[in-house]
Design a protein around this motif. Structure first.
Motif, PDB file in Angstrom:
ATOM      1  N   MET A   1       0.485 -14.744   5.985  1.00 21.02           N
ATOM      2  CA  MET A   1       1.437 -13.660   5.264  1.00 21.02           C
ATOM      3  C   MET A   1       1.107 -13.763   3.776  1.00 21.02           C
ATOM      4  SD  MET A   1       5.503 -12.387   5.844  1.00 21.02           S
ATOM      5  CE  MET A   1       5.038 -12.167   7.462  1.00 21.02           C
ATOM      6  N   ASN A   2       1.018 -12.328   3.383  1.00 20.41           N
ATOM      7  CA  ASN A   2       0.417 -12.090   2.095  1.00 20.41           C
ATOM      8  C   ASN A   2       2.036 -11.448   1.529  1.00 20.41           C
ATOM      9  OD1 ASN A   2       0.122 -11.020  -0.570  1.00 20.41           O
ATOM     10  ND2 ASN A   2      -1.897 -10.925   0.503  1.00 20.41           N
ATOM     11  N   HIS A   3       2.784 -12.188   0.413  1.00 23.84           N
ATOM     12  CA  HIS A   3       4.355 -11.300   0.537  1.00 23.84           C
ATOM     13  C   HIS A   3       3.993 -10.200  -1.206  1.00 23.84           C
ATOM     14  CE1 HIS A   3       6.454 -14.276   2.544  1.00 23.84           C
ATOM     15  NE2 HIS A   3       5.467 -15.707   2.018  1.00 23.84           N
ATOM     16  N   THR A   4       2.699 -10.517  -1.714  1.00 24.09           N
ATOM     17  CA  THR A   4       2.320  -9.470  -2.372  1.00 24.09           C
ATOM     18  C   THR A   4       1.869  -8.412  -2.284  1.00 24.09           C
ATOM     19  OG1 THR A   4       0.726 -11.136  -4.289  1.00 24.09           O
ATOM     20  CG2 THR A   4       1.031  -8.981  -4.322  1.00 24.09           C
ATOM     21  N   PHE A   5       1.496  -8.322  -1.540  1.00 22.83           N
ATOM     22  CA  PHE A   5       1.271  -6.954  -0.234  1.00 22.83           C
ATOM     23  C   PHE A   5       2.374  -6.378   0.593  1.00 22.83           C
ATOM     24  CE2 PHE A   5      -0.315  -5.088   3.914  1.00 22.83           C
ATOM     25  CZ  PHE A   5      -1.497  -3.806   3.596  1.00 22.83           C
ATOM     26  N   ASP A   6       3.094  -7.402   1.284  1.00 18.43           N
ATOM     27  CA  ASP A   6       4.335  -6.885   1.595  1.00 18.43           C
ATOM     28  C   ASP A   6       5.061  -6.486   1.035  1.00 18.43           C
ATOM     29  OD1 ASP A   6       3.550  -8.474   4.105  1.00 18.43           O
ATOM     30  OD2 ASP A   6       4.626  -9.941   3.925  1.00 18.43           O
ATOM     31  N   ARG A   7       5.402  -6.758   0.183  1.00 26.23           N
ATOM     32  CA  ARG A   7       5.698  -6.023  -1.710  1.00 26.23           C
ATOM     33  C   ARG A   7       5.690  -4.575  -2.129  1.00 26.23           C
ATOM     34  NH1 ARG A   7       5.306 -10.029  -6.170  1.00 26.23           N
ATOM     35  NH2 ARG A   7       6.505 -11.145  -4.346  1.00 26.23           N
ATOM     36  N   TYR A   8       4.329  -4.867  -1.704  1.00 23.62           N
ATOM     37  CA  TYR A   8       3.982  -3.502  -2.211  1.00 23.62           C
ATOM     38  C   TYR A   8       4.086  -2.320  -1.150  1.00 23.62           C
ATOM     39  CZ  TYR A   8       1.971  -4.875  -6.564  1.00 23.62           C
ATOM     40  OH  TYR A   8       1.880  -5.730  -7.781  1.00 23.62           O
ATOM     41  N   ALA A   9       3.871  -2.919  -0.139  1.00 23.10           N
ATOM     42  CA  ALA A   9       3.767  -1.745   1.504  1.00 23.10           C
ATOM     43  C   ALA A   9       5.059  -1.274   1.649  1.00 23.10           C
ATOM     44  CB  ALA A   9       3.677  -2.922   2.795  1.00 23.10           C
ATOM     45  N   GLY A  10       6.401  -2.074   0.998  1.00 26.98           N
ATOM     46  CA  GLY A  10       7.588  -1.913   1.261  1.00 26.98           C
ATOM     47  C   GLY A  10       7.755  -0.900   0.466  1.00 26.98           C
ATOM     48  N   ILE A  11       7.293  -1.133  -1.238  1.00 29.03           N
ATOM     49  CA  ILE A  11       7.687   0.051  -1.991  1.00 29.03           C
ATOM     50  C   ILE A  11       6.803   1.279  -1.182  1.00 29.03           C
ATOM     51  CG2 ILE A  11       7.091   0.679  -4.293  1.00 29.03           C
ATOM     52  CD1 ILE A  11       7.503  -2.229  -4.907  1.00 29.03           C
ATOM     53  N   VAL A  12       5.871   1.719  -0.878  1.00 30.32           N
ATOM     54  CA  VAL A  12       5.122   2.487  -0.464  1.00 30.32           C
ATOM     55  C   VAL A  12       6.182   3.066   0.729  1.00 30.32           C
ATOM     56  CG1 VAL A  12       3.087   3.647   0.319  1.00 30.32           C
ATOM     57  CG2 VAL A  12       2.654   1.941  -1.680  1.00 30.32           C
TER      58      VAL A  12
END
Length: 153
Positions: A1-12
């Motif tokens: 799981m890519n937590h950086t991607f999850d963080r940015y996807a969550g913001i979007v």
């Protein structure tokens, strides 16, 4: 799981959910033949998307662990569910909400996890008819019913 991607996807997704919730206020609050207005569904979806994205952002900050190797993407499952969603949208008016939702859920359940067909049948039938009953009879909304050729309308 890519937590950086999850963080940015969550913001979007948080921004998209907020836009849906705010934008739904400009939609008409009543519809012909329905006590539930056209603005309710996008507002509820926007709020749900915002809440779920807040949870995703929280989880991505909470679990700062080493990233595992990238998982292989499953294009076959994606293609099957995408095709089922397109067919669902195309045939919703023709075969009605209950039947089209039942078929879409059944295909989705069996695509994600093969087997346990009886459980999938039961959940898909209960959900599709339950949502139809609640929306049409309890909330006095309007959804495409059963097709005329079945004689159930």
């Amino acid at each position: 799981m890519n937590h950086t991607f999850d963080r940015y996807a969550g913001i979007v997704f948080l921004a998209v959910g907020a836009v849906f919730a705010i934008g739904s206020r400009s939609i008409s609050t009543s519809a012909y033949g329905s006590n539930v207005g056209a603005n309710i569904f996008p507002m509820v979806l926007g709020i749900a998307l915002s809440l779920l994205s807040l949870r995703l952002i929280y989880e991505s900050f909470r679990k700062q662990r080493a990233q595992k190797k990238r998982d292989n993407l499953d294009y076959k499952r994606f293609a099957v569910i995408f095709a089922a969603a397109v067919l669902y949208a195309c045939f919703l008016e023709d075969i009605g909400f209950v039947i089209s939702t039942f078929l879409f859920l059944l295909i989705g359940f069996q695509t994600m996890q093969r087997g346990r067909i009886w459980v999938s049948l039961l959940i898909a039938a209960a959900f599709s008819y339950g949502v139809y009953f609640l929306y049409v009879n309890v909330l006095d909304g309007s959804l495409p019913g059963f097709p005329a050729w079945l004689g159930l309308s």
